[in-house]
Design an enzyme around this catalytic site. Structure first.
Site, PDB file in Angstrom:
ATOM      1  N   ASP A 115       0.845  -1.195   0.000  1.00 58.33           N
ATOM      2  CA  ASP A 115       0.000   0.000   0.000  1.00 58.33           C
ATOM      3  C   ASP A 115       0.883   1.249   0.000  1.00 58.33           C
ATOM      4  O   ASP A 115       2.104   1.160  -0.139  1.00 58.33           O
ATOM      5  CB  ASP A 115      -0.964  -0.030   1.190  1.00 58.33           C
ATOM      6  CG  ASP A 115      -0.258  -0.067   2.543  1.00 58.33           C
ATOM      7  OD1 ASP A 115       0.947   0.267   2.619  1.00 58.33           O
ATOM      8  OD2 ASP A 115      -0.920  -0.425   3.528  1.00 58.33           O
ATOM      9  N   GLN A 116       0.281   2.389   0.188  1.00 63.97           N
ATOM     10  CA  GLN A 116       1.010   3.650   0.143  1.00 63.97           C
ATOM     11  C   GLN A 116       2.070   3.734   1.241  1.00 63.97           C
ATOM     12  O   GLN A 116       3.060   4.444   1.092  1.00 63.97           O
ATOM     13  CB  GLN A 116       0.038   4.821   0.254  1.00 63.97           C
ATOM     14  CG  GLN A 116       0.676   6.169  -0.019  1.00 63.97           C
ATOM     15  CD  GLN A 116      -0.341   7.288  -0.049  1.00 63.97           C
ATOM     16  OE1 GLN A 116      -1.500   7.100   0.285  1.00 63.97           O
ATOM     17  NE2 GLN A 116       0.099   8.473  -0.448  1.00 63.97           N
TER      18      GLN A 116
END
Length: 138
Positions: free
Chosen positions: A15-16
């Site tokens: 994810d980010q």
């Protein structure tokens, strides 16, 4: 019997924040479960050719520490519990380098025929039952 499946964490699985997204772990469990079946000589495709299906009834995952892009994880899989109708497979996800436990989990499956009707595996296909049941460490 316990099997170990290695996976290198891909960028698309993160994810980010740069950590593996929680939704990836069930996919890793499936990969490990597939390798487990091959290791005991009774793969999913072998079971399906015999008219047996193994649908998922439930899935649990407990996240302990994050996995990051580029790391190699090891997913251990083993049959934890088996009845003639259901099977529980347990998993550990470990960081290969540090051997740290990253996650634990389990999946519960029902044995069904190709019409998705529950079957007593011990009666329907004793060979498949013996392969999976025989893998349980007692």
């Amino acid at each position: 019997m316990k099997t170990a499946t290695e996976i290198i964490v891909r960028y698309a699985e993160t994810d980010q924040m740069g950590i593996v997204h929680h939704s990836v772990y069930p996919i890793w469990f499936e990969a490990a479960r597939t390798e487990f079946g091959k290791a005991i000589g009774m793969s999913y495709s072998d079971c399906e050719k015999r008219g047996l299906m193994l649908p998922l009834l439930s899935l649990e995952c407990s996240y302990k520490k994050p996995a990051y892009y580029g790391e190699t994880v090891v997913i251990e899989a083993w049959v934890e519990k088996m009845t003639p109708v259901r099977m529980t497979v347990a998993y550990n996800v470990l960081n290969k380098e540090s051997n740290e436990l990253l996650a634990t989990g389990n999946t519960v499956h029902a044995w069904t025929n190709s019409n998705r009707r529950p079957v007593n595996l011990k009666k329907a296909d004793p060979e498949v039952y013996a392969s999976y049941y025989g893998s349980i460490e007692k």
